[in-house]
Design a protein around this motif. Sequence first.
Motif, mmCIF file in Angstrom:
data_model
loop_
_atom_site.group_PDB
_atom_site.id
_atom_site.type_symbol
_atom_site.label_atom_id
_atom_site.label_comp_id
_atom_site.label_asym_id
_atom_site.label_seq_id
_atom_site.Cartn_x
_atom_site.Cartn_y
_atom_site.Cartn_z
ATOM 1 N N GLY A 227 14.719 -7.398 15.515
ATOM 2 C CA GLY A 227 15.278 -6.402 14.853
ATOM 3 C C GLY A 227 14.083 -5.699 13.857
ATOM 4 N N HIS A 228 13.056 -5.297 14.186
ATOM 5 C CA HIS A 228 12.049 -4.800 13.415
ATOM 6 C C HIS A 228 12.518 -3.532 12.745
ATOM 7 C CE1 HIS A 228 7.329 -4.302 13.236
ATOM 8 N NE2 HIS A 228 7.944 -3.888 12.012
ATOM 9 N N LYS A 229 12.287 -3.478 11.504
ATOM 10 C CA LYS A 229 12.638 -2.419 10.652
ATOM 11 C C LYS A 229 11.682 -2.046 9.484
ATOM 12 C CE LYS A 229 15.831 -4.887 7.723
ATOM 13 N NZ LYS A 229 17.219 -5.018 7.048
ATOM 14 N N VAL A 230 11.763 -0.896 8.812
ATOM 15 C CA VAL A 230 10.796 -0.507 7.852
ATOM 16 C C VAL A 230 11.110 -1.171 6.950
ATOM 17 C CG1 VAL A 230 9.741 1.410 6.602
ATOM 18 C CG2 VAL A 230 10.603 1.912 8.911
ATOM 19 N N ALA A 231 9.747 -1.553 6.116
ATOM 20 C CA ALA A 231 9.929 -2.447 4.813
ATOM 21 C C ALA A 231 9.458 -1.424 3.968
ATOM 22 C CB ALA A 231 8.860 -3.606 5.160
ATOM 23 N N ASP A 232 9.986 -1.107 2.778
ATOM 24 C CA ASP A 232 9.857 -0.400 1.845
ATOM 25 C C ASP A 232 10.093 -0.762 0.361
ATOM 26 O OD1 ASP A 232 12.744 -0.372 1.886
ATOM 27 O OD2 ASP A 232 13.092 1.956 2.485
ATOM 28 N N THR A 233 10.488 -2.189 0.212
ATOM 29 C CA THR A 233 10.528 -2.615 -1.308
ATOM 30 C C THR A 233 9.331 -3.446 -1.450
ATOM 31 O OG1 THR A 233 11.707 -4.445 -0.170
ATOM 32 C CG2 THR A 233 12.956 -2.761 -0.810
ATOM 33 N N GLY A 234 9.341 -3.997 -2.743
ATOM 34 C CA GLY A 234 8.203 -4.780 -3.204
ATOM 35 C C GLY A 234 7.113 -3.704 -3.487
ATOM 36 N N TYR B 138 5.558 -2.529 -1.095
ATOM 37 C CA TYR B 138 5.641 -1.439 0.077
ATOM 38 C C TYR B 138 6.282 -0.313 -0.539
ATOM 39 C CZ TYR B 138 4.355 -4.519 3.912
ATOM 40 O OH TYR B 138 3.797 -5.371 4.707
ATOM 41 N N ALA B 139 6.762 -0.368 -1.860
ATOM 42 C CA ALA B 139 7.052 0.910 -2.379
ATOM 43 C C ALA B 139 6.143 1.486 -3.099
ATOM 44 C CB ALA B 139 8.273 0.350 -3.614
ATOM 45 N N TYR B 140 4.854 1.035 -3.054
ATOM 46 C CA TYR B 140 3.569 1.697 -3.950
ATOM 47 C C TYR B 140 2.669 1.872 -2.773
ATOM 48 C CZ TYR B 140 6.118 -0.383 -7.849
ATOM 49 O OH TYR B 140 7.355 -0.809 -8.910
ATOM 50 N N VAL B 141 2.295 1.058 -1.832
ATOM 51 C CA VAL B 141 1.310 1.447 -0.789
ATOM 52 C C VAL B 141 1.777 0.988 0.478
ATOM 53 C CG1 VAL B 141 -0.648 1.156 -2.281
ATOM 54 C CG2 VAL B 141 0.142 -0.810 -1.280
ATOM 55 N N ARG B 142 1.632 1.434 1.568
ATOM 56 C CA ARG B 142 1.879 1.577 2.985
ATOM 57 C C ARG B 142 1.203 0.141 3.615
ATOM 58 N NH1 ARG B 142 1.189 7.317 3.516
ATOM 59 N NH2 ARG B 142 -0.318 6.887 5.203
ATOM 60 N N HIS B 143 0.058 -0.172 2.998
ATOM 61 C CA HIS B 143 -0.581 -1.684 3.535
ATOM 62 C C HIS B 143 -0.861 -2.537 2.334
ATOM 63 C CE1 HIS B 143 -0.710 0.288 7.544
ATOM 64 N NE2 HIS B 143 -0.804 1.490 6.999
ATOM 65 N N PRO B 144 0.138 -3.287 1.762
ATOM 66 C CA PRO B 144 -0.112 -3.838 0.609
ATOM 67 C C PRO B 144 -0.987 -5.293 1.280
ATOM 68 C CG PRO B 144 1.915 -4.077 1.135
ATOM 69 C CD PRO B 144 1.380 -3.123 2.011
ATOM 70 N N MET B 145 -0.810 -5.717 2.537
ATOM 71 C CA MET B 145 -1.682 -6.963 2.985
ATOM 72 C C MET B 145 -2.941 -6.336 2.936
ATOM 73 S SD MET B 145 -1.123 -9.872 4.216
ATOM 74 C CE MET B 145 0.172 -10.291 5.183
ATOM 75 N N MET C 220 6.285 7.136 5.408
ATOM 76 C CA MET C 220 5.116 7.764 5.062
ATOM 77 C C MET C 220 5.120 9.031 4.248
ATOM 78 S SD MET C 220 3.215 7.508 8.757
ATOM 79 C CE MET C 220 1.762 8.152 8.296
ATOM 80 N N ALA C 221 6.133 9.679 4.417
ATOM 81 C CA ALA C 221 6.260 11.016 3.543
ATOM 82 C C ALA C 221 6.657 10.413 2.189
ATOM 83 C CB ALA C 221 7.474 11.833 4.009
ATOM 84 N N ARG C 222 7.434 9.515 2.016
ATOM 85 C CA ARG C 222 7.792 9.059 0.554
ATOM 86 C C ARG C 222 6.581 8.210 -0.300
ATOM 87 N NH1 ARG C 222 12.099 6.786 3.467
ATOM 88 N NH2 ARG C 222 11.543 4.593 2.804
ATOM 89 N N VAL C 223 6.030 7.400 0.762
ATOM 90 C CA VAL C 223 5.002 6.597 0.138
ATOM 91 C C VAL C 223 3.762 7.029 0.525
ATOM 92 C CG1 VAL C 223 3.982 4.182 -0.258
ATOM 93 C CG2 VAL C 223 6.333 4.240 0.088
ATOM 94 N N TYR D 259 0.317 6.665 -0.312
ATOM 95 C CA TYR D 259 -1.060 5.776 -0.390
ATOM 96 C C TYR D 259 -1.032 4.682 0.582
ATOM 97 C CZ TYR D 259 -1.752 8.967 -3.918
ATOM 98 O OH TYR D 259 -1.933 10.331 -4.723
ATOM 99 N N ARG D 260 -2.180 4.489 1.188
ATOM 100 C CA ARG D 260 -2.307 3.372 2.121
ATOM 101 C C ARG D 260 -2.500 1.975 1.415
ATOM 102 N NH1 ARG D 260 -4.486 7.508 5.373
ATOM 103 N NH2 ARG D 260 -3.441 7.733 7.340
ATOM 104 N N PHE D 261 -3.541 1.947 0.635
ATOM 105 C CA PHE D 261 -4.157 0.748 -0.002
ATOM 106 C C PHE D 261 -4.048 0.580 -1.563
ATOM 107 C CE2 PHE D 261 -7.564 -0.449 3.591
ATOM 108 C CZ PHE D 261 -6.634 -0.324 4.663
ATOM 109 N N VAL D 262 -4.435 1.774 -1.969
ATOM 110 C CA VAL D 262 -4.500 1.896 -3.669
ATOM 111 C C VAL D 262 -3.906 3.116 -4.061
ATOM 112 C CG1 VAL D 262 -6.020 1.619 -5.517
ATOM 113 C CG2 VAL D 262 -6.748 0.406 -3.491
ATOM 114 N N PRO D 263 -2.638 2.887 -4.831
ATOM 115 C CA PRO D 263 -2.029 4.252 -5.489
ATOM 116 C C PRO D 263 -3.237 5.100 -6.094
ATOM 117 C CG PRO D 263 -0.894 2.018 -5.913
ATOM 118 C CD PRO D 263 -2.258 1.537 -5.377
#
Length: 226
Positions: free
Chosen positions: A145-152, A154-161, A214-217, A219-223
């Motif tokens: 049931g893959h869905k978009v993660a946008d909390t924690g 992920y609310a600041y950058v798209r690739h926090p890992m 992607m439109a909401r967040v 930046y990818r790595f660093v805000p």
Amino acid sequence: MLTRLILQSLAWLAFMGVLLFGAAGTLAWPAAWWYLLELAVLSLWLGVWLARHDPALLAERLAPLVQAQQSRWDRLFMAGIGAAWCGWLILMGFDAMRFRWSAPLPVWLMSLGALCVFLCIFLCRLVFRANSYAAPVVKIQASRGHKVADTGPYAYVRHPMYAAALVFFVGTPLLLGSWWGLLALPVMAYGMGWRAVREERLLAEQLDGYTEYMARVRYRFVPSIW
């Protein structure tokens, strides 16, 4: 699953030890022992937490790094990053111990390296808490049931890992005492950036809601940077 986690972690750490100490030409390298010990403790801590809170994600993290669901480009990337990782460890062993190309690093810088390694694992825990689909390979996990993660994070950058990995790539050579290892950071960062862009294309095409995310967040790595 915990048994598998422990065995797989020990095998990986042993392989890293062979590369580091083999390149160094000696076992008398306290920084490398400390590095492997820190990774062992932090990996166990994170793995036990995952086993309790998200065993499905732990199973994904323990799966092979080459899978049938992967795109061809990601399989090639994983092979390339694996080779680069091995070369990086060997380079640091040569630099810090065998040939001593680098001047000795002060204790405070090596301590900063250890702190960066800890910070990376801590950030990974925040990522796993926010995203149950943070597999090591790029794929759509439809069966889960893959869905978009946008909390924690992920609310600041798209690739926090990947952002956490950048901290790790700084901390490892500092802890091991290798300036040459630190010079590899731009190469590692470019590789992760390349993968992030390709990953976003796949997610935008196949995962509902990712284009809006992607439109909401931005930046990818660093805000405010990228």
